[in-house]
Enzyme design. Structure first.
Site, PDB file in Angstrom:
ATOM      1  N   LYS A 148     -13.253  -0.907   6.982  1.00 38.24           N
ATOM      2  CA  LYS A 148     -13.853  -1.807   5.731  1.00 38.24           C
ATOM      3  C   LYS A 148     -14.930  -2.852   6.822  1.00 38.24           C
ATOM      4  O   LYS A 148     -16.166  -3.149   6.209  1.00 38.24           O
ATOM      5  CB  LYS A 148     -12.726  -2.691   5.447  1.00 38.24           C
ATOM      6  CG  LYS A 148     -12.092  -2.111   3.978  1.00 38.24           C
ATOM      7  CD  LYS A 148     -11.049  -0.892   4.457  1.00 38.24           C
ATOM      8  CE  LYS A 148     -10.377  -0.648   3.257  1.00 38.24           C
ATOM      9  NZ  LYS A 148      -9.405   0.507   3.624  1.00 38.24           N
ATOM     10  N   TRP A 169       0.942  -1.125   0.176  1.00 37.64           N
ATOM     11  CA  TRP A 169       0.151  -0.183   0.089  1.00 37.64           C
ATOM     12  C   TRP A 169       1.009   1.356  -0.035  1.00 37.64           C
ATOM     13  O   TRP A 169       1.688   1.163   0.987  1.00 37.64           O
ATOM     14  CB  TRP A 169      -0.752   0.047   1.266  1.00 37.64           C
ATOM     15  CG  TRP A 169      -1.925   1.102   1.239  1.00 37.64           C
ATOM     16  CD1 TRP A 169      -2.835   1.564   0.377  1.00 37.64           C
ATOM     17  CD2 TRP A 169      -1.670   1.906   2.498  1.00 37.64           C
ATOM     18  NE1 TRP A 169      -3.370   2.580   0.962  1.00 37.64           N
ATOM     19  CE2 TRP A 169      -3.097   2.834   2.242  1.00 37.64           C
ATOM     20  CE3 TRP A 169      -1.506   1.800   3.927  1.00 37.64           C
ATOM     21  CZ2 TRP A 169      -3.680   3.618   3.144  1.00 37.64           C
ATOM     22  CZ3 TRP A 169      -1.893   2.869   4.855  1.00 37.64           C
ATOM     23  CH2 TRP A 169      -3.073   3.683   4.619  1.00 37.64           C
ATOM     24  N   ASP A 196       0.237  -4.465  10.006  1.00 33.22           N
ATOM     25  CA  ASP A 196      -0.926  -3.763   9.588  1.00 33.22           C
ATOM     26  C   ASP A 196      -2.046  -4.521   9.313  1.00 33.22           C
ATOM     27  O   ASP A 196      -1.902  -5.409   8.473  1.00 33.22           O
ATOM     28  CB  ASP A 196      -0.652  -2.836   8.456  1.00 33.22           C
ATOM     29  CG  ASP A 196      -1.848  -1.950   8.119  1.00 33.22           C
ATOM     30  OD1 ASP A 196      -2.750  -1.750   8.769  1.00 33.22           O
ATOM     31  OD2 ASP A 196      -1.667  -1.410   6.861  1.00 33.22           O
TER      32      ASP A 196
END
Length: 402
Positions: free
Chosen positions: A252, A132, A217
């Site tokens: 999410k 990312w 993460d």
């Protein structure tokens, strides 16, 4: 001369910049597969029933909106600890986890990055290749030199792509002691390729032997195989006797993107050390935004701490996970039906919200300009944005650019 005469125009964010292009596109059939957001089969952002129930209860008993503690809502922080480590786990019951509420998973990463810069300013940071992209930006802007460790290999599995695990271990073995290694706990973004539990054991062994600093993460817990399954890697790091960082996001999994609900947890040697670490994390927060906002954290805490709402959340999260997997299969089947000769079945072996499609930058540009289908130049597409109404159009468009 203006004070800002020397200010340069910053480049567009590679992901959010795509969103801007998409919004300006007049193609009536346009499809946004660029941003990591889950949409339902009607192409709508879901408002989860568990969230609605928690909010109704909160509205029925309104409370004043005073400042929160610097580290956030106590019930929220405790719920995060329980979700990440297990409520009855030794790290939680012994009090050696320092957890703070953060402004999204990005905020958790930023708090950790700033704290680590004070703790070990000479350290280097490694992120996966690819990763990312905000991982690089966050740690670079915190003052770190950011490099990469090998991860994706397009030639693996007969050209279908996969993890270059040998290169991955070699990169970690070559890292200097104290290097911060940013690891994707599950549902690797952007590739969708995760390593196996046995491979995690080898990674952890190298991290421990080389005295590296792991920073996990975990933005997609529950979107891979399940909440417990996706979080199992945390227990492996605990069992290895390591101290480490975990950033958490509920954007999410609760569909609370705009509420910016996340956290940072740091596993320490003992309760006393956790207290000292927490005091430093609170300084980072206090000098940045003072304390977190109330609403999103209160909603998540209400759901996770209520058995009935927790069960409903797990059900709804499971339904999202199942729909994403179904769309992966429909994408593979649809591409074949549209005339694509290549074997695209690798898409179903990837996990989480994203797929590394194997398409080139030129092909992705054509998808955008000719068909209004938006993904990143790397070929990453958000499978969670596909639905029964746009899948045929997307497959036909991809077939025309391959």
């Amino acid at each position: 001369m203006s004070l800002f005469s020397a200010v340069e125009m910053a480049p567009r964010d590679p992901i959010l910049g795509l969103n801007e292009q998409f919004n300006a596109d007049t193609n009536p059939n346009k499809v946004n597969l660029g941003v990591g957001v889950y949409f339902d089969d009607n192409g709508k952002l879901p408002l989860l029933q568990c969230v609605q129930a928690a909010e109704k209860t909160m509205m029925d008993k309104p409370t004043a909106r005073g400042y929160l503690p610097i580290d956030g809502i106590v019930a929220y922080d405790n719920a995060v600890k329980g979700l990440v480590f297990g409520a009855d786990s030794e790290p939680v019951t012994s009090g050696r986890v320092a957890t703070v509420q953060a402004i999204g998973g990005t905020g958790g990463l930023k708090i950790g990055a700033d704290f680590l810069k004070k703790l070990n300013p000479a350290a280097k940071v490694l992120i996966s290749d690819p990763s990312w992209e905000n991982h690089r930006a966050l740690f670079t802007n915190a003052g770190f030199e950011v490099g990469t460790y090998a991860y994706f290999d397009a030639a693996a599995n007969g050209g279908k792509g996969g993890v270059n695990f040998e290169g991955y271990l070699a990169s970690l073995n070559a890292a200097a002691a104290g290097t911060v290694v940013v690891l994707h706990a599950c549902c690797h973004n952007p590739t969708g390729y995760d390593i196996t539990p046995e491979q995690w054991d080898q990674v952890i062994a190298v991290v421990k032997a080389k005295n590296l600093t792991p920073f996990l993460d975990m933005a997609y817990q529950g979107f891979g195989y399940g909440i417990a399954e996706d979080g199992a890697v945390i227990a492996k790091f605990v069992a290895a006797g390591l101290s480490f960082f975990v950033s958490t996001s509920f954007s999410k999994s609760f569909s609370l993107y705009g509420e910016r609900v996340g956290g940072l947890s740091v596993l320490c040697k003992d309760k006393e050390e956790a207290g000292r670490v927490l005091s430093q994390l609170k300084i980072v927060i206090r000098t940045n935004y003072s304390n977190p906002p109330t609403h999103g954290g209160a909603v998540v805490a209400a759901v996770l701490n209520n058995p009935e709402l927790r069960a409903l959340w797990e059900k709804e999260l499971g339904e999202m996970r199942v729909r994403i997997k179904a769309m992966r299969q429909k994408l593979v089947d649809g591409l074949k039906a549209a005339g694509v000769k290549q074997d695209m079945s690798f898409i179903t072996t990837q996990i989480g919200m994203f797929s590394y499609s194997g398409l080139s930058k030129d092909q992705m540009v054509r998808l955008r300009s000719e068909f209004g289908v938006y993904g990143t130049d790397t070929g990453r597409m958000c499978v969670a944005a596909l639905n029964s109404k746009n899948i045929d159009y997307v497959c036909a468009a991809i077939a025309k650019v391959i």
